[in-house]
Scaffold this motif. Structure first.
Motif, PDB file in Angstrom:
ATOM      1  N   PRO A  89       0.799  -1.236   0.000  1.00  0.00           N
ATOM      2  CA  PRO A  89       0.000   0.000   0.000  1.00  0.00           C
ATOM      3  C   PRO A  89       0.827   1.278   0.000  1.00  0.00           C
ATOM      4  CG  PRO A  89      -0.058  -1.062   2.163  1.00  0.00           C
ATOM      5  CD  PRO A  89       0.595  -2.030   1.236  1.00  0.00           C
ATOM      6  N   ASP A  90       2.062   1.228   0.499  1.00  0.00           N
ATOM      7  CA  ASP A  90       2.881   2.441   0.582  1.00  0.00           C
ATOM      8  C   ASP A  90       3.763   2.658  -0.644  1.00  0.00           C
ATOM      9  OD1 ASP A  90       1.858   2.942   3.124  1.00  0.00           O
ATOM     10  OD2 ASP A  90       3.402   1.706   4.082  1.00  0.00           O
ATOM     11  N   LEU A  91       3.679   1.774  -1.606  1.00  0.00           N
ATOM     12  CA  LEU A  91       4.534   1.885  -2.790  1.00  0.00           C
ATOM     13  C   LEU A  91       4.154   3.120  -3.599  1.00  0.00           C
ATOM     14  CD1 LEU A  91       6.747   0.182  -4.338  1.00  0.00           C
ATOM     15  CD2 LEU A  91       4.857  -0.618  -5.768  1.00  0.00           C
ATOM     16  N   PRO A  92       5.101   3.988  -3.950  1.00  0.00           N
ATOM     17  CA  PRO A  92       4.755   5.154  -4.780  1.00  0.00           C
ATOM     18  C   PRO A  92       4.474   4.747  -6.227  1.00  0.00           C
ATOM     19  CG  PRO A  92       7.110   5.134  -4.290  1.00  0.00           C
ATOM     20  CD  PRO A  92       6.501   4.012  -3.516  1.00  0.00           C
ATOM     21  N   VAL A  93       3.433   5.326  -6.802  1.00  0.00           N
ATOM     22  CA  VAL A  93       3.067   5.104  -8.198  1.00  0.00           C
ATOM     23  C   VAL A  93       3.112   6.470  -8.881  1.00  0.00           C
ATOM     24  CG1 VAL A  93       1.310   4.291  -9.799  1.00  0.00           C
ATOM     25  CG2 VAL A  93       1.616   3.151  -7.580  1.00  0.00           C
ATOM     26  N   VAL A  94       3.975   6.603  -9.898  1.00  0.00           N
ATOM     27  CA  VAL A  94       4.200   7.897 -10.547  1.00  0.00           C
ATOM     28  C   VAL A  94       3.528   7.910 -11.913  1.00  0.00           C
ATOM     29  CG1 VAL A  94       5.929   9.563 -11.324  1.00  0.00           C
ATOM     30  CG2 VAL A  94       6.423   8.065  -9.367  1.00  0.00           C
ATOM     31  N   PRO A  95       2.523   8.778 -12.122  1.00  0.00           N
ATOM     32  CA  PRO A  95       1.894   8.883 -13.447  1.00  0.00           C
ATOM     33  C   PRO A  95       2.768   9.701 -14.397  1.00  0.00           C
ATOM     34  CG  PRO A  95       0.841  10.404 -11.925  1.00  0.00           C
ATOM     35  CD  PRO A  95       1.872   9.642 -11.126  1.00  0.00           C
ATOM     36  N   LEU A  96       2.874   9.249 -15.642  1.00  0.00           N
ATOM     37  CA  LEU A  96       3.682   9.913 -16.660  1.00  0.00           C
ATOM     38  C   LEU A  96       2.864  10.052 -17.935  1.00  0.00           C
ATOM     39  CD1 LEU A  96       6.939   7.756 -16.282  1.00  0.00           C
ATOM     40  CD2 LEU A  96       6.510   9.973 -15.209  1.00  0.00           C
ATOM     41  N   ALA A  97       3.144  11.109 -18.682  1.00  0.00           N
ATOM     42  CA  ALA A  97       2.447  11.322 -19.957  1.00  0.00           C
ATOM     43  C   ALA A  97       3.454  11.734 -21.026  1.00  0.00           C
ATOM     44  CB  ALA A  97       1.372  12.401 -19.810  1.00  0.00           C
ATOM     45  N   LEU A  98       3.583  10.917 -22.072  1.00  0.00           N
ATOM     46  CA  LEU A  98       4.408  11.254 -23.231  1.00  0.00           C
ATOM     47  C   LEU A  98       3.568  12.079 -24.196  1.00  0.00           C
ATOM     48  CD1 LEU A  98       6.176   7.827 -23.700  1.00  0.00           C
ATOM     49  CD2 LEU A  98       7.357   9.999 -23.307  1.00  0.00           C
ATOM     50  N   THR A  99       4.096  13.206 -24.641  1.00  0.00           N
ATOM     51  CA  THR A  99       3.329  14.130 -25.476  1.00  0.00           C
ATOM     52  C   THR A  99       3.984  14.330 -26.833  1.00  0.00           C
ATOM     53  OG1 THR A  99       4.494  16.072 -24.608  1.00  0.00           O
ATOM     54  CG2 THR A  99       2.536  15.368 -23.421  1.00  0.00           C
ATOM     55  N   GLY A 140      -4.360  11.618 -18.205  1.00  0.00           N
ATOM     56  CA  GLY A 140      -5.057  12.523 -19.115  1.00  0.00           C
ATOM     57  C   GLY A 140      -4.837  13.978 -18.745  1.00  0.00           C
ATOM     58  N   GLU A 141      -4.869  14.291 -17.459  1.00  0.00           N
ATOM     59  CA  GLU A 141      -4.610  15.663 -17.020  1.00  0.00           C
ATOM     60  C   GLU A 141      -3.176  16.090 -17.345  1.00  0.00           C
ATOM     61  OE1 GLU A 141      -5.542  15.810 -12.913  1.00  0.00           O
ATOM     62  OE2 GLU A 141      -7.702  15.416 -13.192  1.00  0.00           O
ATOM     63  N   LEU A 142      -2.235  15.148 -17.218  1.00  0.00           N
ATOM     64  CA  LEU A 142      -0.850  15.476 -17.555  1.00  0.00           C
ATOM     65  C   LEU A 142      -0.699  15.720 -19.060  1.00  0.00           C
ATOM     66  CD1 LEU A 142       1.032  12.872 -15.304  1.00  0.00           C
ATOM     67  CD2 LEU A 142       0.760  15.327 -14.890  1.00  0.00           C
ATOM     68  N   LEU A 143      -1.447  14.968 -19.878  1.00  0.00           N
ATOM     69  CA  LEU A 143      -1.423  15.210 -21.319  1.00  0.00           C
ATOM     70  C   LEU A 143      -1.929  16.612 -21.636  1.00  0.00           C
ATOM     71  CD1 LEU A 143      -2.700  11.784 -22.717  1.00  0.00           C
ATOM     72  CD2 LEU A 143      -0.444  12.785 -23.097  1.00  0.00           C
ATOM     73  N   CYS A 144      -2.990  17.029 -20.969  1.00  0.00           N
ATOM     74  CA  CYS A 144      -3.506  18.387 -21.167  1.00  0.00           C
ATOM     75  C   CYS A 144      -2.477  19.424 -20.722  1.00  0.00           C
ATOM     76  CB  CYS A 144      -4.808  18.571 -20.394  1.00  0.00           C
ATOM     77  SG  CYS A 144      -6.199  17.612 -21.037  1.00  0.00           S
ATOM     78  N   GLU A 145      -1.817  19.130 -19.611  1.00  0.00           N
ATOM     79  CA  GLU A 145      -0.782  20.044 -19.121  1.00  0.00           C
ATOM     80  C   GLU A 145       0.354  20.168 -20.123  1.00  0.00           C
ATOM     81  OE1 GLU A 145       2.424  20.200 -15.444  1.00  0.00           O
ATOM     82  OE2 GLU A 145       0.506  19.149 -15.154  1.00  0.00           O
ATOM     83  N   GLY A 146       0.624  19.071 -20.856  1.00  0.00           N
ATOM     84  CA  GLY A 146       1.668  19.096 -21.880  1.00  0.00           C
ATOM     85  C   GLY A 146       1.195  19.616 -23.216  1.00  0.00           C
ATOM     86  N   GLY A 147      -0.067  20.096 -23.281  1.00  0.00           N
ATOM     87  CA  GLY A 147      -0.570  20.694 -24.513  1.00  0.00           C
ATOM     88  C   GLY A 147      -1.150  19.702 -25.489  1.00  0.00           C
TER      89      GLY A 147
END
Length: 636
Positions: free
Chosen positions: A565-575, A626-633
């Motif tokens: 449960p404590d494992l960090p999960v990092v979301p990434l978005a390639l644009t 999806g939010e990160l994709l929007c942030e990346g334009g």
């Protein structure tokens, strides 16, 4: 990039780095001022029945390097056991004592005392070496480590250059030269001690360590420890090879200048200046080229350059014109266009040597267990010394067998290519990072946003959208650490791409209904990767997008993080990768039109803040990407 730390030169204005930098700079300058001045004294000014002038340089070099072999293991233990700032101040106190004794030796022209001081200055450098490189990773962040090492390497070679030049200039006066050298050496030692006083405390990493006074058993134990981290161990050998390579050039500059270039001592000094400047420039370039991370992808680039320009140096110097009378001074030497190719080859060879060595030092500092860091660096110093001794012996044998200096450089360039190929074959990470480096800087113009969210230590899961066949390559370029990827088993049958991902130890996965054994093995391997504290990346869409849109995330990531449960999960978005050569766009096919979008396309990666494994779901991760994709334009 966002969250970009200041340039490496900003470190020179900070207490955690500047006093240390000037302490090591002044120490290196003093070493070389003293050694070169003594070499000039014994070669040109004093006549001794028991030491021939032609042997003076060899004796001084051997005495200086002997403590590295005998005492490096003990010095590494000290650097791990005690506060490094206190230890550096104690070493500088020793330097003042040695220089006071050397000052008397110069004034009295007492050669045995001066040779004893050479041995003691070698001990001084032996003690300082491990603490120097172990200090940096405790004071600098991961993003600063390459830049800090680059400054140290640049400073060291500039100090070597200035020490040799000033030592030669001071000894140009036969009557007062020894007096000026005596005062100069003592002044540098006092200045180094004053600088060391401002070094901030640096806690011991293993205060309970019991010192092993047997250098052989301690060195062997540290080699075994380093061997447990294969990339670290191969880096130790790689750095030692660089010193083998460089020592051949540095030790043969006088003979090369005289016998091949037909120049005098000024030309030999010019070669040293060009080589030192090249090393310095290459060391400083590492931070810019690596984007302030430990980028071992520069190592193959450096190795290629070292071989190319060592080999070209052979062709540039094998048929130079012989002057009509005498030897050439520096001005006459520079006036001939043919000599510029020699200098350019030498400068670029040294520049690429800087690109080769700095990332290796940074990798050792970053990946070695902190409790053993100084001891492994001390072991590296022993290997460096042995490799330099071996280079002198081998070069001497080859020259004695009739090999010319240009031919020696040719064979060295070829040998470097062979050694580098071996290192990259047994540690594929170097080659993988090199491919990622080229792809992110030459094929694409790659920008990373939110890079502070990329984990620099500990286990973590990276979750990313899947746009193209090079997604994993770009993620490698963005991460300061190796990444293990879970990938569709069908990609391994793709020519070249499949070979690359097998080399990267990617984990193949197949749908459970298609191949249950591969499916179960993939999750077992994924859990093992995380248990070992490494990074794991998964593309939850299950395949490369066929329309450029973000596809529904599958539940495999939940199976990976269950019971953690404590494992960090990092979301990434390639644009901005959709529509590139490596994405599927025409009839679902990829890699069919190489120049579809021209060259140097702008692509990017946006990293989000880590999420707790207990707080994720496939739907939530998809929204976040999806939010990160929007942030990346880009539209999700």
């Amino acid at each position: 990039m966002s969250n970009t730390p200041p340039s490496q030169f900003a470190l020179l204005g900070q207490r955690r780095f500047a006093p240390f930098f000037w302490t090591q700079f002044l120490g290196a300058a003093n070493d070389n001022l003293f050694k070169f001045a003594l070499t000039v004294l014994l070669t040109y000014q004093l006549q001794l029945s028991w030491l021939a002038p032609t042997q003076a340089g060899l004796v001084i070099g051997a005495l200086f390097i002997l403590p590295f072999v005998l005492f490096s293991a003990s010095s590494g233990q000290l650097a791990d056991k005690v506060d490094k700032a206190h230890l550096m101040r104690a070493i500088k106190n020793l330097e003042i004592t040695i220089m006071a004794l050397a000052a008397w030796g110069f004034w009295a022209a007492h050669v045995p005392t001066l040779l004893l001081c050479v041995l003691l200055m070698g001990l001084h450098s032996t003690l300082f070496g491990p603490v120097k490189y172990a200090y940096l990773p405790q004071q600098l962040q991961e993003q600063e480590l390459t830049g800090g090492n680059g400054l140290v390497e640049m400073g060291t070679f500039v100090a070597i250059l200035l020490g040799n030049v000033v030592g030669g200039l001071l000894m140009a006066s036969p009557e007062l030269g020894t007096h000026w050298v005596a005062l100069g050496g003592l002044a540098l030692a006092l200045a180094g001690r004053a600088s060391a006083q401002a070094i901030p405390p640096c806690a011991p990493t293993d205060p309970g360590l019991r010192i092993n006074h047997n250098p052989l058993s301690e060195t062997w134990r540290n080699l075994q420890l380093a061997h447990g981290h294969l990339a670290v161990f191969r880096s130790l050998l790689g750095i030692s090879w660089m010193w083998f390579f460089g020592a051949v050039f540095l030790s043969n500059f006088p003979a090369f200048a005289k016998e091949v270039l037909h120049g005098n001592a000024q030309v030999a000094s010019l070669l040293l200046v060009v080589f030192s400047v090249g090393i310095g420039v290459g060391s400083l370039l590492c931070e810019h080229l690596s984007r302030r991370h430990v980028e071992i992808g520069l190592v193959p680039l450096g190795a290629i350059g070292m071989s190319v320009f060592a080999i070209d140096l052979y062709f540039a110097s094998r048929s130079l014109p012989t002057p009509a009378q005498g030897t050439l001074g520096s001005a006459a030497f520079l006036a001939q266009a043919a000599h510029w190719r020699v200098l350019i080859d030498l400068a670029l060879l040294a520049l690429f040597a800087g690109l080769y060595s700095v990332p290796m030092y940074a990798l050792i500092q970053l990946r070695t267990p902190p409790t053993h860091r100084a001891r492994i660096i001390a072991t590296n110093n022993i290997l460096n010394a042995l490799f330099m001794i071996a280079s002198s012996l081998l070069a001497g044998l080859m020259l004695g067998a009739g090999v010319s200096l240009p031919e020696l450089f040719l064979w060295l360039g070829v040998a470097n290519a062979v050694v580098a190929s071996y290192i990259f074959a047994v540690v594929p990470e170097y080659l993988l990072r090199f491919v990622a480096f080229i792809a992110s800087r030459c094929v694409y113009r790659f920008e990373v946003r939110g890079e502070a969210h990329m984990p620099t230590q500990g286990a973590a899961v990276l979750v990313c959208n899947h746009v193209s066949y090079v997604d994993a390559v770009l993620l490698m370029a963005a991460s300061p650490r190796p990444i293990r990827f879970i990938m569709d088993h069908r990609i391994f049958s793709t020519p070249l791409v499949g070979w690359f991902f097998r080399l990267a130890k990617a984990i193949p996965i197949a749908p459970q209904h298609e191949n249950p054994a591969v499916y179960d093995a993939a999750f077992a391997s994924a859990r093992q990767v995380l248990d070992e504290g490494e990074l794991l990346c998964i593309f939850p869409e299950g395949g490369i997008t066929r329309d450029g849109q973000l596809q529904p995330f599958r539940g495999g990531v939940m199976k990976i993080v269950e019971h953690r449960p404590d494992l960090p999960v990092v979301p990434l978005a390639l644009t901005n990768l959709w529509g590139s050569f490596f994405s599927r766009i025409e009839g679902g096919r990829a890699m069919v039109r190489p120049w579809r979008r021209g060259c140097f396309n702008h692509v990017g990666l946006v990293a989000g803040a880590p999420m707790s494994a207990s707080d994720i779901s496939p739907e939530k991760l998809q929204r976040q990407v999806g939010e990160l994709l929007c942030e990346g334009g880009q539209r999700p």
